[in-house]
Design a protein around this motif. Structure first.
Motif, PDB file in Angstrom:
ATOM      1  N   LEU A 162      27.006   9.319   9.672  1.00  0.00           N
ATOM      2  CA  LEU A 162      27.591  10.519  10.294  1.00  0.00           C
ATOM      3  C   LEU A 162      28.590  11.183   9.355  1.00  0.00           C
ATOM      4  O   LEU A 162      29.476  10.517   8.827  1.00  0.00           O
ATOM      5  N   GLY A 163      28.455  12.495   9.168  1.00  0.00           N
ATOM      6  CA  GLY A 163      29.263  13.196   8.169  1.00  0.00           C
ATOM      7  C   GLY A 163      28.814  12.711   6.798  1.00  0.00           C
ATOM      8  O   GLY A 163      29.616  12.309   5.969  1.00  0.00           O
ATOM      9  N   THR A 164      27.500  12.764   6.574  1.00  0.00           N
ATOM     10  CA  THR A 164      26.908  12.117   5.391  1.00  0.00           C
ATOM     11  C   THR A 164      27.323  12.782   4.084  1.00  0.00           C
ATOM     12  O   THR A 164      27.240  12.178   3.021  1.00  0.00           O
ATOM     13  N   ILE A 183      23.726  12.933   9.068  1.00  0.00           N
ATOM     14  CA  ILE A 183      24.054  14.148   9.841  1.00  0.00           C
ATOM     15  C   ILE A 183      25.302  14.760   9.231  1.00  0.00           C
ATOM     16  O   ILE A 183      26.271  14.056   8.934  1.00  0.00           O
ATOM     17  N   ASP A 184      25.283  16.079   9.075  1.00  0.00           N
ATOM     18  CA  ASP A 184      26.473  16.769   8.571  1.00  0.00           C
ATOM     19  C   ASP A 184      26.450  18.218   9.059  1.00  0.00           C
ATOM     20  O   ASP A 184      25.386  18.777   9.289  1.00  0.00           O
ATOM     21  N   LEU A 185      27.639  18.789   9.198  1.00  0.00           N
ATOM     22  CA  LEU A 185      27.728  20.193   9.627  1.00  0.00           C
ATOM     23  C   LEU A 185      27.447  21.143   8.464  1.00  0.00           C
ATOM     24  O   LEU A 185      27.027  22.271   8.679  1.00  0.00           O
ATOM     25  N   VAL A 227      30.524   5.805   9.547  1.00  0.00           N
ATOM     26  CA  VAL A 227      31.347   7.030   9.531  1.00  0.00           C
ATOM     27  C   VAL A 227      32.309   6.866   8.356  1.00  0.00           C
ATOM     28  O   VAL A 227      33.355   6.238   8.461  1.00  0.00           O
ATOM     29  N   HIS A 228      31.900   7.392   7.204  1.00  0.00           N
ATOM     30  CA  HIS A 228      32.622   7.140   5.959  1.00  0.00           C
ATOM     31  C   HIS A 228      33.437   8.363   5.537  1.00  0.00           C
ATOM     32  O   HIS A 228      32.868   9.408   5.217  1.00  0.00           O
ATOM     33  N   GLN A 229      34.743   8.247   5.585  1.00  0.00           N
ATOM     34  CA  GLN A 229      35.661   9.308   5.150  1.00  0.00           C
ATOM     35  C   GLN A 229      35.401  10.624   5.880  1.00  0.00           C
ATOM     36  O   GLN A 229      35.314  11.687   5.269  1.00  0.00           O
TER      37      GLN A 229
HETATM   38  C1  SAM Z   1      34.869  13.842   3.120  1.00  0.00           C
HETATM   39  S1  SAM Z   1      33.227  14.196   3.408  1.00  0.00           S
HETATM   40  C2  SAM Z   1      32.550  12.555   3.444  1.00  0.00           C
HETATM   41  C3  SAM Z   1      31.095  12.558   3.115  1.00  0.00           C
HETATM   42  C4  SAM Z   1      30.449  11.178   3.001  1.00  0.00           C
HETATM   43  N1  SAM Z   1      30.532  10.410   4.237  1.00  0.00           N
HETATM   44  C5  SAM Z   1      31.053  10.464   1.839  1.00  0.00           C
HETATM   45  O1  SAM Z   1      31.866   9.593   2.038  1.00  0.00           O
HETATM   46  O2  SAM Z   1      30.744  10.821   0.706  1.00  0.00           O
HETATM   47  C6  SAM Z   1      33.312  14.595   5.115  1.00  0.00           C
HETATM   48  C7  SAM Z   1      32.038  15.202   5.625  1.00  0.00           C
HETATM   49  O3  SAM Z   1      32.141  15.301   7.036  1.00  0.00           O
HETATM   50  C8  SAM Z   1      31.478  16.491   7.422  1.00  0.00           C
HETATM   51  N2  SAM Z   1      31.946  16.869   8.744  1.00  0.00           N
HETATM   52  C9  SAM Z   1      33.185  17.297   9.105  1.00  0.00           C
HETATM   53  N3  SAM Z   1      33.225  17.545  10.424  1.00  0.00           N
HETATM   54  C10 SAM Z   1      31.990  17.251  10.909  1.00  0.00           C
HETATM   55  C11 SAM Z   1      31.405  17.294  12.197  1.00  0.00           C
HETATM   56  N4  SAM Z   1      32.100  17.701  13.261  1.00  0.00           N
HETATM   57  N5  SAM Z   1      30.120  16.925  12.334  1.00  0.00           N
HETATM   58  C12 SAM Z   1      29.396  16.535  11.259  1.00  0.00           C
HETATM   59  N6  SAM Z   1      29.894  16.473  10.014  1.00  0.00           N
HETATM   60  C13 SAM Z   1      31.179  16.827   9.846  1.00  0.00           C
HETATM   61  C14 SAM Z   1      31.834  17.489   6.347  1.00  0.00           C
HETATM   62  O4  SAM Z   1      30.933  18.563   6.309  1.00  0.00           O
HETATM   63  C15 SAM Z   1      31.787  16.606   5.107  1.00  0.00           C
HETATM   64  O5  SAM Z   1      30.531  16.651   4.479  1.00  0.00           O
END
Ligand code: SAM
Length: 332
Positions: A162-164, A183-185, A227-229
């Motif tokens: 989640l939030g990939t 999944i990502d926005l 759910v990583h970062q």
């Molecule tokens: C800091 S990045 C982390 C990406 C990945 N998990 C990593 O560690 O490399 C945070 C991600 O969360 C996504 N994000 C933020 N809010 C979100 C939401 N409500 N639903 C899905 N993705 C979301 C952002 O678009 C972003 O790609």
């Protein structure tokens, strides 16, 4: 005193605090979301001193709790105590379609949308450099070794990330699974994730656009959710964890990786962070509230002499249901 009963003094104080138009509206709003003073000002359209005074009165009566984090303070409905029960009872009786309450909820939705848009603008702008930004904090190697170790006790077939973002977790764990979904926005992030999965030849892994709060996925559909970062960008971590727990299979595992509490305030301004990390108990409690059994919490401290400044925490939780057809978890 009868269990669950409230003493006269406490009840009187709680009712007095809530018995004023703005404060009752605040109680209703804070039942929906954790908010800052600025956000309450935007929604309630009142001056900062007035909002602060109302918050102080609600706090003194035990209806509202304050959580200070760096230069920001978050307010939410109190979770424990007699006054917290009163606040919840009042909210439960409020007509959700009442025009005043409905208008406040619309404004709350607008505030949240503006916040989400600001965060997404950040991700759109920084998608290409995200993998580099990530490394500013704790070395990828240490975090990724810990992620693999946390999940090593049992093989799993399906993974939901989640939030990939750029899809790194899928790339890391994809080779040993049968199905991976990210999944990502952010479309920009997803474009990079697709390229990465293609390059790695991980055809059983795919990514798609979606909101962590409202996954278009059936319940009981994944062995592991990561759910990583991501949590530190969100305004409602508890809701994200609930939604992650919903899609876990019986005995499935949820692994959350995020920053430990820190004081790097500039991350809010420059990198769209909302929360300055999380105490161990915070995420553990969210897992419990979502019906999961917390399994472990592990802290990774930056290596001495490295550029990393922030410690990273890993929380592992498990769906406690046994693998019997028809068994259902009760979610609090
Ligand atoms: C800091 S990045 C982390 C990406 C990945 N998990 C990593 O560690 O490399 C945070 C991600 O969360 C996504 N994000 C933020 N809010 C979100 C939401 N409500 N639903 C899905 N993705 C979301 C952002 O678009 C972003 O790609």
């Amino acid at each position: 005193m009868t269990p669950g009963a409230i003493g006269f003094e406490s009840l009187n104080a709680a009712l007095k605090a809530a018995g004023e138009e703005t404060r009752l509206r605040m109680v209703a709003l804070l039942a929906e979301a954790e908010l800052t003073v600025t956000e309450l000002i935007d929604i309630l359209r009142q001056s900062q001193p007035r909002i602060s005074r109302h918050l102080r009165l609600l706090g003194e009566a035990g209806l509202v709790e304050r959580n200070r984090e760096g230069a920001w303070a978050f307010f939410r409905l109190a979770e424990h105590g007699a006054a917290a029960d009163v606040a919840r009872a009042l909210v439960a009786r409020l007509d959700a379609d009442d025009p005043v309450i409905a208008r406040d909820r619309e404004r709350l939705a607008a505030v949240r949308a503006a916040r989400a848009a600001a965060a997404q603008a950040y991700f759109a702008e920084h998608a290409a450099e995200w993998d580099r930004i990530r490394r500013l904090h704790v070395t990828d190697a240490a975090v990724e070794a810990a992620v693999a170790a946390e999940l090593a006790d049992r093989p799993f077939r399906s993974l939901l990330d989640l939030g990939t973002g750029t899809g790194r977790m899928l790339e890391l764990l994809g080779p040993s699974i049968e199905r991976g979904v990210g999944i990502d926005l952010s479309h920009e992030m997803l474009a990079l994730a697709r390229a990465r999965l293609d390059r790695a030849g991980l055809r059983h892994c795919s990514v798609r656009q979606g909101d962590i709060y409202d996954l278009n996925l059936p319940r009981d559909s994944f062995d592991v959710v990561i759910v990583h970062q991501v949590l530190h960008f969100l305004d409602d971590g508890a809701r994200a964890i609930r939604e992650a727990a919903r899609v876990l299979r019986p005995q499935g595992r949820l692994l959350v990786i995020d920053f430990a509490p820190h004081d790097l305030e500039f991350l809010r301004e420059d990198h769209a962070h909302r929360r300055l990390g999380f105490a161990a108990e915070a995420v553990t409690q969210w897992m419990e509230q979502a019906g999961l059994e917390p399994m472990s919490h592990r802290l990774l401290v930056p290596e001495p002499g490295s550029d990393g400044k922030i410690a990273v925490s890993l929380w592992l939780g498990r769906d406690p249901r046994i693998l019997l057809a028809g068994a259902h978890r009760e979610v609090a």
